[in-house]
Design an enzyme around this catalytic site. Structure first.
Site, PDB file in Angstrom:
ATOM      1  N   CYS A  23       1.081  -1.248   0.068  1.00  0.00           N
ATOM      2  CA  CYS A  23      -0.173  -0.015   0.028  1.00  0.00           C
ATOM      3  C   CYS A  23       0.783   1.485  -0.202  1.00  0.00           C
ATOM      4  O   CYS A  23       1.786   1.319   0.739  1.00  0.00           O
ATOM      5  CB  CYS A  23      -0.864   0.026   1.292  1.00  0.00           C
ATOM      6  SG  CYS A  23      -1.776   1.360   1.282  1.00  0.00           S
ATOM      7  N   ARG A  51     -12.644   0.473  -5.809  1.00  0.00           N
ATOM      8  CA  ARG A  51     -12.266   0.320  -4.163  1.00  0.00           C
ATOM      9  C   ARG A  51     -11.546   1.795  -4.061  1.00  0.00           C
ATOM     10  O   ARG A  51     -11.736   2.076  -2.974  1.00  0.00           O
ATOM     11  CB  ARG A  51     -11.242  -0.624  -3.865  1.00  0.00           C
ATOM     12  CG  ARG A  51     -10.576  -0.911  -2.741  1.00  0.00           C
ATOM     13  CD  ARG A  51      -9.847  -2.103  -2.409  1.00  0.00           C
ATOM     14  NE  ARG A  51      -9.798  -2.693  -1.102  1.00  0.00           N
ATOM     15  CZ  ARG A  51      -8.831  -2.112  -0.225  1.00  0.00           C
ATOM     16  NH1 ARG A  51      -7.979  -1.136  -0.396  1.00  0.00           N
ATOM     17  NH2 ARG A  51      -9.309  -2.645   1.003  1.00  0.00           N
TER      18      ARG A  51
HETATM   19  P1  IMP Z   1      -1.117  -7.167   3.550  1.00  0.00           P
HETATM   20  O1  IMP Z   1      -1.758  -8.220   4.372  1.00  0.00           O
HETATM   21  O2  IMP Z   1      -0.280  -6.403   4.479  1.00  0.00           O
HETATM   22  O3  IMP Z   1      -0.507  -7.429   2.400  1.00  0.00           O
HETATM   23  O4  IMP Z   1      -2.470  -6.121   3.247  1.00  0.00           O
HETATM   24  C1  IMP Z   1      -3.540  -6.665   2.584  1.00  0.00           C
HETATM   25  C2  IMP Z   1      -4.438  -5.533   2.542  1.00  0.00           C
HETATM   26  O5  IMP Z   1      -4.106  -4.360   1.856  1.00  0.00           O
HETATM   27  C3  IMP Z   1      -5.811  -5.660   1.919  1.00  0.00           C
HETATM   28  O6  IMP Z   1      -6.543  -6.578   2.692  1.00  0.00           O
HETATM   29  C4  IMP Z   1      -6.478  -4.414   1.553  1.00  0.00           C
HETATM   30  O7  IMP Z   1      -7.325  -3.851   2.605  1.00  0.00           O
HETATM   31  C5  IMP Z   1      -5.151  -3.770   1.499  1.00  0.00           C
HETATM   32  N1  IMP Z   1      -5.101  -3.399   0.196  1.00  0.00           N
HETATM   33  C6  IMP Z   1      -5.020  -4.202  -0.940  1.00  0.00           C
HETATM   34  N2  IMP Z   1      -4.631  -3.590  -2.209  1.00  0.00           N
HETATM   35  C7  IMP Z   1      -4.135  -2.251  -1.666  1.00  0.00           C
HETATM   36  C8  IMP Z   1      -3.621  -1.352  -2.504  1.00  0.00           C
HETATM   37  O8  IMP Z   1      -3.206  -1.109  -3.910  1.00  0.00           O
HETATM   38  N3  IMP Z   1      -3.234  -0.142  -1.790  1.00  0.00           N
HETATM   39  C9  IMP Z   1      -3.483  -0.057  -0.340  1.00  0.00           C
HETATM   40  N4  IMP Z   1      -4.100  -1.124   0.333  1.00  0.00           N
HETATM   41  C10 IMP Z   1      -4.381  -2.329  -0.465  1.00  0.00           C
END
Ligand code: IMP
Length: 519
Positions: free
Chosen positions: A331, A433
């Site tokens: 993100c 989104r």
């Molecule tokens: P991770 O588990 O830290 O990889 O985060 C996953 C979460 O990031 C997802 O469940 C979403 O809420 C969020 N997310 C997914 N795609 C994006 C993006 O492109 N930008 C910001 N947040 C994202």
């Protein structure tokens, strides 16, 4: 002092560490996240494997393991959703695809394992071997009942299994010539136990259930019996015994039609997928869902990180809240938008508020190890949602590839240009989104990357479960359901962690090391 007065002395001098409330004191510390603090050890008088992790993801959906997989197109499609549910969590199918494709995924999960498959795939005698092969490729099974009209409800005239088509090289051969016509069946009304007994004694893989006229009404599968035995924690609908599944939708008018298809396919949990959930669009959508479907499906709303955002969605009727803005590994929202919140603070503030209304919360993003899960739960989340942690597993969509000798899988943010460009044609999914469907210039809020191969979640999720049970044991918390009371009452204590303490808490001062996490 006499040692026998140690406990009285402790009472007088006060407990070590801070309460969660004092830890997350905004005026003193600003926003905190998982690595900024630790939980102090408690008193152990129970074994780790007795620690129950039962929790709720929304008002009406309970899970045995507090895990959700993210609705991302490099994380959750059918295989992930099925396996997450078998292991006690729940998968949320992404919506970066057409409504029909997403509904087909829901259907596949619902069909995967249940006592009686009430909506089996059925073919007619005029279908070809290649039709069976195509079903096998898409859904992974080949035991297909054949009826006179090629549909459920038609007269059962045969069954086609792997054995019938295995030796046939011409895939254009009609099923009428290869199907087994002497079919072992059971009559409608048979109990599951009786059906299982018939399967065992007949040594068949599939048992079609027929009505008094010989019409096909459902199917029982032997492989489901075996799976049932292996997954005692499986998340299942209490009545139908089908696996639970969630799916993401957006907030546009077209998403109402999408949702209707998903509900028709058997959806249990809808996740309104928005990076900033506090909008009139989302509130209208929640109200629409509640007015149309009542308690038929639960709504996980979000994302939110403040109590103000949470209040609006709770008042609109949300059954659960998803917390996180800018904490995801892929993100760049906080960098580009300057909006978001450190995840620890967001989880604590929203969860404390939501609990007053009996609304469970899901800590979404930034979970990169078991410790982060334990911390998210101790700050009040009922469950965690994971993207990067699951993206490198066999069950995630996509193929492995090699780079610099490492076996990797692609993992991308749904706000990456890469993901947003996937669906320019129908404007579905990931653009919505981020409210960017109508933008001429697409502003990325995520990146595209790769994560290392983790093998199957059938090994990885049990590691997370066992790790979490040990973590709660160290805290002196016998059950997850007691954690929040013990945190609120100040029994579970916390402490800030300086930058030096963080270095000390990691591996240090070694020339080299190998980090193997489980076997
Ligand atoms: P991770 O588990 O830290 O990889 O985060 C996953 C979460 O990031 C997802 O469940 C979403 O809420 C969020 N997310 C997914 N795609 C994006 C993006 O492109 N930008 C910001 N947040 C994202």
């Amino acid at each position: 002092m006499d040692p026998k007065f140690a406990l009285q002395e402790l009472e007088k001098s006060g407990k070590d560490g801070l309460t969660a409330h004092d830890l997350i004191d905004l005026k003193v510390t600003g926003g905190l996240t998982y690595n900024d603090f630790l939980i102090l050890p408690g008193y152990i008088n129970f074994p780790a494997d007795h620690v129950s992790l039962e929790t709720k993801v929304t008002r009406n959906i309970a899970l045995k393991a507090p895990f959700l997989s993210s609705p991302m197109d490099t994380v959750t499609e059918t295989n992930m959703a099925i396996t997450m549910a078998l292991l006690g969590g729940i998968g949320i199918l992404h919506n970066n695809c057409t409504a029909d494709e997403q509904a087909a995924m829901v259907r596949t999960v619902k069909k995967f394992e249940n006592g009686f498959i009430t909506d089996p795939v059925v073919l007619g005698a005029q279908h070809k071997i290649k039709d069976v092969l195509e079903i096998k490729r898409k859904l992974g099974f080949a035991g297909i009942p054949i009826t006179d009209n090629g549909k459920l409800g038609g007269k059962l005239i045969g069954i086609v299994t792997n054995r019938d088509i295995g030796f046939c090289e011409d895939t254009n051969v009609e099923l009428s010539t290869v199907m087994t016509k002497e079919v072992v069946t059971a009559k409608l009304g048979v109990t599951l136990a009786e059906a299982n007994q018939i399967l065992r004694s007949s040594k068949k893989g599939k048992l079609p259930i027929v009505d008094a006229q010989g019409n096909l009404v459902s199917l029982v599968s032997r492989s489901d019996l075996l799976k049932n035995r292996d997954y005692p924690w499986a998340s299942k609908h209490p009545q139908t015994k089908q696996l639970l599944v969630g799916a993401a939708i957006g907030t546009r008018p077209a998403d109402r039609e999408r949702l209707a298809k998903l509900v028709d396919a058997g959806l249990d949990l809808v996740v309104i997928d928005s990076s900033q959930g506090n909008s009139s669009f989302q509130i209208d959508m929640i109200k629409h869902i509640k007015a149309t479907y009542g308690n038929k499906i639960d709504v996980l709303a979000g994302n939110v990180v403040t109590r103000d955002q949470a209040a609006n969605l709770i008042a609109a009727g949300a059954d659960g809240l998803r917390i996180g803005m800018g904490s995801g590994s892929i993100c760049i929202t906080q960098e580009v938008m300057a909006v978001g919140r450190p995840q620890g603070t967001g989880v604590y503030q929203v969860s404390q508020f939501a609990r007053k209304f009996g609304i469970p919360t899901v800590a979404d993003g930034g979970i990169s190890n078991v410790g982060h899960i334990a911390k998210a739960l101790s700050l009040g989340a009922s469950c965690v949602m994971m993207g990067s942690l699951l993206a490198g597993t066999n069950e995630a969509p996509g193929e492995y590839f090699f780079l610099d000798g490492k076996r990797l899988k692609k993992y991308r943010g749904m706000g990456s240009l890469d993901a947003m460009e996937r669906n320019d044609s129908d404007n579905s999914g990931s653009q919505a989104r981020y409210f960017s469907e109508s933008d001429k210039v697409k502003v990325a809020q995520g990146v595209t990357g790769a994560v290392v191969d983790k093998g199957s979640i059938k090994q990885f999720v049990p590691y997370l479960i066992t790790g979490l049970q040990h973590s709660l044991q160290d805290m002196g918390v016998p059950h997850l359901s007691e954690l929040w009371n013990m945190v609120d009452s100040g029994q579970v204590r916390f402490e800030r962690r300086s930058a030096a303490a963080q270095i000390e808490g990691g591996v240090h001062d070694l020339f080299s090391f190998e980090k193997r996490l489980y076997n």
